[in-house]
Design an enzyme around this catalytic site. Structure first.
Site, PDB file in Angstrom:
ATOM      1  N   ASN A  40       0.847  -1.194   0.000  1.00 40.50           N
ATOM      2  CA  ASN A  40       0.000   0.000   0.000  1.00 40.50           C
ATOM      3  C   ASN A  40       0.885   1.249   0.000  1.00 40.50           C
ATOM      4  O   ASN A  40       1.939   1.293   0.633  1.00 40.50           O
ATOM      5  CB  ASN A  40      -1.003  -0.004   1.149  1.00 40.50           C
ATOM      6  CG  ASN A  40      -0.398  -0.227   2.518  1.00 40.50           C
ATOM      7  OD1 ASN A  40       0.595  -0.923   2.667  1.00 40.50           O
ATOM      8  ND2 ASN A  40      -1.006   0.366   3.526  1.00 40.50           N
ATOM      9  N   CYS A  51      -4.091   0.627  -2.571  1.00 46.12           N
ATOM     10  CA  CYS A  51      -3.875  -0.605  -1.806  1.00 46.12           C
ATOM     11  C   CYS A  51      -2.815  -1.488  -2.452  1.00 46.12           C
ATOM     12  O   CYS A  51      -2.566  -1.418  -3.667  1.00 46.12           O
ATOM     13  CB  CYS A  51      -5.168  -1.414  -1.727  1.00 46.12           C
ATOM     14  SG  CYS A  51      -6.473  -0.661  -0.780  1.00 46.12           S
ATOM     15  N   GLU A  53      -2.921  -4.605  -3.225  1.00 46.99           N
ATOM     16  CA  GLU A  53      -3.410  -5.511  -4.273  1.00 46.99           C
ATOM     17  C   GLU A  53      -3.451  -4.803  -5.623  1.00 46.99           C
ATOM     18  O   GLU A  53      -3.086  -5.368  -6.655  1.00 46.99           O
ATOM     19  CB  GLU A  53      -4.825  -6.007  -3.922  1.00 46.99           C
ATOM     20  CG  GLU A  53      -4.905  -6.844  -2.661  1.00 46.99           C
ATOM     21  CD  GLU A  53      -5.155  -6.025  -1.395  1.00 46.99           C
ATOM     22  OE1 GLU A  53      -4.650  -4.890  -1.295  1.00 46.99           O
ATOM     23  OE2 GLU A  53      -5.859  -6.547  -0.513  1.00 46.99           O
ATOM     24  N   CYS A  84     -10.024  -5.089  -0.056  1.00 47.67           N
ATOM     25  CA  CYS A  84     -11.157  -4.162   0.092  1.00 47.67           C
ATOM     26  C   CYS A  84     -12.064  -4.260  -1.136  1.00 47.67           C
ATOM     27  O   CYS A  84     -11.731  -4.920  -2.134  1.00 47.67           O
ATOM     28  CB  CYS A  84     -10.655  -2.734   0.291  1.00 47.67           C
ATOM     29  SG  CYS A  84     -10.122  -1.936  -1.253  1.00 47.67           S
TER      30      CYS A  84
HETATM   31  N1  THU Z   1      -5.135  -1.651   2.518  1.00 50.24           N
HETATM   32  C1  THU Z   1      -4.530  -2.433   1.569  1.00 50.24           C
HETATM   33  O1  THU Z   1      -3.475  -2.083   1.025  1.00 50.24           O
HETATM   34  N2  THU Z   1      -5.124  -3.604   1.241  1.00 50.24           N
HETATM   35  C2  THU Z   1      -6.188  -4.145   1.879  1.00 50.24           C
HETATM   36  O2  THU Z   1      -6.595  -5.249   1.567  1.00 50.24           O
HETATM   37  C3  THU Z   1      -6.847  -3.386   2.959  1.00 50.24           C
HETATM   38  C4  THU Z   1      -6.396  -1.978   3.127  1.00 50.24           C
HETATM   39  C5  THU Z   1      -4.446  -0.429   2.935  1.00 50.24           C
HETATM   40  C6  THU Z   1      -5.047   0.871   2.480  1.00 50.24           C
HETATM   41  C7  THU Z   1      -4.522   1.819   3.550  1.00 50.24           C
HETATM   42  O3  THU Z   1      -3.218   2.234   3.185  1.00 50.24           O
HETATM   43  C8  THU Z   1      -4.424   0.973   4.794  1.00 50.24           C
HETATM   44  O4  THU Z   1      -4.409  -0.373   4.355  1.00 50.24           O
HETATM   45  C9  THU Z   1      -5.555   1.173   5.786  1.00 50.24           C
HETATM   46  O5  THU Z   1      -6.791   1.054   5.171  1.00 50.24           O
END
Ligand code: THU
Length: 128
Positions: A40, A51, A53, A84
């Site tokens: 992320n 994110c 992914e 998400c």
């Molecule tokens: N986040 C991800 O990178 N992937 C996920 O599956 C859930 C959330 C990140 C986004 C943000 O930088 C942090 O986690 C908190 O939401």
């Protein structure tokens, strides 16, 4: 440990998460066995955060990969962190019904299929 899980855990170390302090790593495998990682990347405007992914998917697409088999997501949570909603849409669109592996820092894992995580999707078939 499955190398794809290890790749997601390593990618998590590169997370840029100064606002949430919630670090996530992802590793996406293509049909040739190549692995594309992501973490992320947060932004001071919050909404521009991407994110782990989606970083992995966009890296893979930008390098020419088109068919995928598995994705692993790593985070430091007891209840394993799933993609998400936005990432589910992107994973579905570019990867279809792939296996989704979740892992935490204790090495606990769970496995899902995208079709179960993202039932009744809106996708390109509606635009035909
Ligand atoms: N986040 C991800 O990178 N992937 C996920 O599956 C859930 C959330 C990140 C986004 C943000 O930088 C942090 O986690 C908190 O939401």
């Amino acid at each position: 440990m499955d190398p794809l899980l290890e790749a997601a855990l390593s990618a998590r170390e590169h997370a840029h998460a100064p606002f949430s302090h919630f670090k996530v790593g992802a590793a996406l495998q293509d049909d040739a066995g190549r692995v594309y990682t992501g973490c992320n990347v947060e932004n001071a405007t919050y909404g521009l955060t991407v994110c782990a992914e989606r970083v992995a998917v966009f890296k893979a697409i930008s390098e020419g990969a088109r068919k995928f088999t598995r994705v692993a997501v790593a985070a430091d949570t007891g209840t394993l962190t799933p993609p998400c909603g936005a990432c589910r849409q992107i994973l579905w669109e570019f990867c279809g019904d792939i296996e989704v592996l979740l892992v935490n820092l204790e090495g606990r894992t769970e496995s899902f299929r995208m079709k179960d995580l993202f039932p009744r999707p809106f996708d390109a078939t509606f635009l035909d």
